[in-house]
Design a protein around this motif. Structure first.
Motif, PDB file in Angstrom:
ATOM      1  N   LEU A  67      41.564 113.074 -59.155  1.00  0.00           N
ATOM      2  CA  LEU A  67      41.169 111.803 -59.762  1.00  0.00           C
ATOM      3  C   LEU A  67      42.391 111.039 -60.267  1.00  0.00           C
ATOM      4  CD1 LEU A  67      38.860 109.952 -60.617  1.00  0.00           C
ATOM      5  CD2 LEU A  67      38.773 111.195 -62.796  1.00  0.00           C
ATOM      6  N   GLY A  68      43.308 111.757 -60.947  1.00  0.00           N
ATOM      7  CA  GLY A  68      44.506 111.099 -61.449  1.00  0.00           C
ATOM      8  C   GLY A  68      45.364 110.535 -60.332  1.00  0.00           C
ATOM      9  N   PHE A  69      45.494 111.313 -59.255  1.00  0.00           N
ATOM     10  CA  PHE A  69      46.327 110.850 -58.152  1.00  0.00           C
ATOM     11  C   PHE A  69      45.671 109.695 -57.395  1.00  0.00           C
ATOM     12  CE2 PHE A  69      48.011 111.271 -53.764  1.00  0.00           C
ATOM     13  CZ  PHE A  69      49.322 110.921 -54.052  1.00  0.00           C
ATOM     14  N   THR A  70      44.342 109.638 -57.370  1.00  0.00           N
ATOM     15  CA  THR A  70      43.648 108.543 -56.693  1.00  0.00           C
ATOM     16  C   THR A  70      44.011 107.206 -57.329  1.00  0.00           C
ATOM     17  OG1 THR A  70      41.796 109.956 -56.047  1.00  0.00           O
ATOM     18  CG2 THR A  70      41.384 107.594 -56.104  1.00  0.00           C
ATOM     19  N   VAL A  71      44.085 107.170 -58.659  1.00  0.00           N
ATOM     20  CA  VAL A  71      44.470 105.942 -59.360  1.00  0.00           C
ATOM     21  C   VAL A  71      45.883 105.522 -58.937  1.00  0.00           C
ATOM     22  CG1 VAL A  71      44.906 104.915 -61.616  1.00  0.00           C
ATOM     23  CG2 VAL A  71      42.981 106.494 -61.318  1.00  0.00           C
ATOM     24  N   HIS A 113      39.426 107.351 -49.584  1.00  0.00           N
ATOM     25  CA  HIS A 113      38.971 108.676 -49.182  1.00  0.00           C
ATOM     26  C   HIS A 113      39.112 109.670 -50.339  1.00  0.00           C
ATOM     27  CE1 HIS A 113      38.041 111.848 -46.317  1.00  0.00           C
ATOM     28  NE2 HIS A 113      39.036 112.539 -46.814  1.00  0.00           N
ATOM     29  N   ASP A 114      40.237 109.592 -51.058  1.00  0.00           N
ATOM     30  CA  ASP A 114      40.447 110.483 -52.199  1.00  0.00           C
ATOM     31  C   ASP A 114      39.478 110.189 -53.336  1.00  0.00           C
ATOM     32  OD1 ASP A 114      42.370 111.993 -51.078  1.00  0.00           O
ATOM     33  OD2 ASP A 114      44.053 111.232 -52.239  1.00  0.00           O
ATOM     34  N   LEU A 115      39.078 108.930 -53.477  1.00  0.00           N
ATOM     35  CA  LEU A 115      38.076 108.601 -54.492  1.00  0.00           C
ATOM     36  C   LEU A 115      36.762 109.313 -54.175  1.00  0.00           C
ATOM     37  CD1 LEU A 115      37.162 107.008 -56.964  1.00  0.00           C
ATOM     38  CD2 LEU A 115      36.595 105.100 -55.424  1.00  0.00           C
ATOM     39  N   PHE A 154      54.899 112.797 -53.246  1.00  0.00           N
ATOM     40  CA  PHE A 154      54.065 113.050 -54.418  1.00  0.00           C
ATOM     41  C   PHE A 154      52.679 113.543 -53.999  1.00  0.00           C
ATOM     42  CE2 PHE A 154      52.100 111.152 -58.484  1.00  0.00           C
ATOM     43  CZ  PHE A 154      52.332 112.338 -59.176  1.00  0.00           C
ATOM     44  N   GLY A 155      52.131 112.926 -52.962  1.00  0.00           N
ATOM     45  CA  GLY A 155      50.800 113.311 -52.494  1.00  0.00           C
ATOM     46  C   GLY A 155      50.749 114.732 -51.971  1.00  0.00           C
ATOM     47  N   ILE A 156      51.761 115.130 -51.238  1.00  0.00           N
ATOM     48  CA  ILE A 156      51.831 116.496 -50.717  1.00  0.00           C
ATOM     49  C   ILE A 156      51.911 117.495 -51.861  1.00  0.00           C
ATOM     50  CG2 ILE A 156      53.260 118.124 -49.423  1.00  0.00           C
ATOM     51  CD1 ILE A 156      54.036 115.769 -47.597  1.00  0.00           C
ATOM     52  N   ALA A 157      52.698 117.172 -52.882  1.00  0.00           N
ATOM     53  CA  ALA A 157      52.870 118.085 -54.021  1.00  0.00           C
ATOM     54  C   ALA A 157      51.565 118.243 -54.803  1.00  0.00           C
ATOM     55  CB  ALA A 157      53.974 117.574 -54.935  1.00  0.00           C
ATOM     56  N   VAL A 158      50.919 117.129 -55.127  1.00  0.00           N
ATOM     57  CA  VAL A 158      49.703 117.173 -55.945  1.00  0.00           C
ATOM     58  C   VAL A 158      48.561 117.842 -55.200  1.00  0.00           C
ATOM     59  CG1 VAL A 158      47.932 115.774 -57.077  1.00  0.00           C
ATOM     60  CG2 VAL A 158      50.347 115.189 -57.351  1.00  0.00           C
ATOM     61  N   ASN A 159      48.269 117.354 -53.992  1.00  0.00           N
ATOM     62  CA  ASN A 159      47.150 117.915 -53.229  1.00  0.00           C
ATOM     63  C   ASN A 159      47.437 119.338 -52.761  1.00  0.00           C
ATOM     64  OD1 ASN A 159      45.015 115.643 -52.761  1.00  0.00           O
ATOM     65  ND2 ASN A 159      46.991 114.645 -52.462  1.00  0.00           N
TER      66      ASN A 159
END
Length: 291
Positions: free
Chosen positions: A22-26, A46-48, A123-128
């Protein structure tokens, strides 16, 4: 106690995945606007959907741990299975949406801000990736479906990373939709397989035909047992299985012999760690009321 501990860990893993996603979607929505990247905006939408489905799974997983009641005599474990079904459907719908978005871009590709894409991809690769790693330790069907959500996101960001690097050197914006279509098809194939398994369990299909046949074979081999029928084997949530059966004995010479037969049946079934069993012992020649 072990089941309660595992259930608590499952809730914790899903909770981690929910808040991270949720945090990364924002951040994605903001990044998509700043980089003018339709691919990132598509991934944000899609992430939302992923965040909403993971949040639903978290709520249902917590509910599934409640004790049995008069209204739900088997407990609430099937609510977790419901979460798995809903998440699978959302992921299929999301994959179709991504495909519908990516295919038109094959004919009208646009060049985004590649530097911004590159930073968001890392950042996306790290978080997900971290969220997927947390859920990879889970054993529930719910966690497996959610893990595919997150793996799809990881692969999506890998695609964005590769495209951003390539586009820094060559003017090939069509690579973005091509890679999006590729990883979406890969994930979709795996999710459909898991979704079918979930639907089978919802329809009370046996979780394993081989295990069912083995149990029936072992019961038939017990001393004094002449037949086994009405053996039903299904699952509450993909992990906790239920079995009912009618076991016919040749004859019973007193209570002690009946007790020994029931103990043999109990010992045989104990190896399978079933969540619930109901076994009716019938005498040879006795009419079965379920026939």
């Amino acid at each position: 106690m072990a089941h309660n501990h595992e259930h608590g860990e499952s809730q914790s893993r899903i909770g981690w995945a929910f808040f991270l996603n949720l945090g990364f979607t924002v951040i994605e929505f903001v990044g998509g606007v700043l980089t003018n990247s339709t691919a990132i905006m598509a991934d944000a939408v899609h992430d939302l959907g992923d965040s909403l489905s993971i949040g639903l799974a978290w709520i249902l997983a917590r509910l599934s741990g409640r004790e049995a009641s008069e209204s739900f005599t088997y407990g609430y474990r099937r609510f977790s299975l419901l979460g798995s079904l809903i998440n699978g459907l959302i992921l299929v719908a999301g994959s179709i949406w991504v495909m519908a978005h990516a295919i038109p871009r094959l004919f009208e590709p646009e060049m985004p801000v590649t530097e911004g894409m590159f930073a968001l991809a890392i950042f996306g690769i790290a978080v997900n990736g971290f969220a997927a790693y947390k859920l990879s330790h889970g054993k529930t069907l719910n966690e497996r479906v959610l893990n595919w959500h997150l793996l799809e996101d990881v692969l999506g960001w890998v695609a964005v990373l590769v495209v951003s690097v390539v586009l820094m050197f060559v003017d090939w914006p069509i690579l973005d939709p091509l890679l999006s279509i590729g990883f979406t098809l890969f994930i979709l194939a795996n999710v459909v397989r898991t979704l079918w398994q979930t639907v089978r369990l919802f329809l009370q299909g046996t979780p394993s035909e081989e295990v069912r046949q083995t149990i029936e074979h072992e019961l038939r081999r017990l001393p004094g047992v002449s037949n086994v029928h009405h053996l039903h084997f299904w699952s509450l949530d993909g992990e906790h299985h239920v079995l009912t059966a009618h076991v016919v004995v040749e004859r019973v010479d007193g209570i002690q012999q009946l007790r020994e037969t029931k103990e043999r049946i109990s010992s045989t079934l104990a190896r399978y760690e079933l969540a619930h069993t109901t076994v009716e012992v019938e005498l040879a020649g006795e009419p079965c009321r379920d026939q």
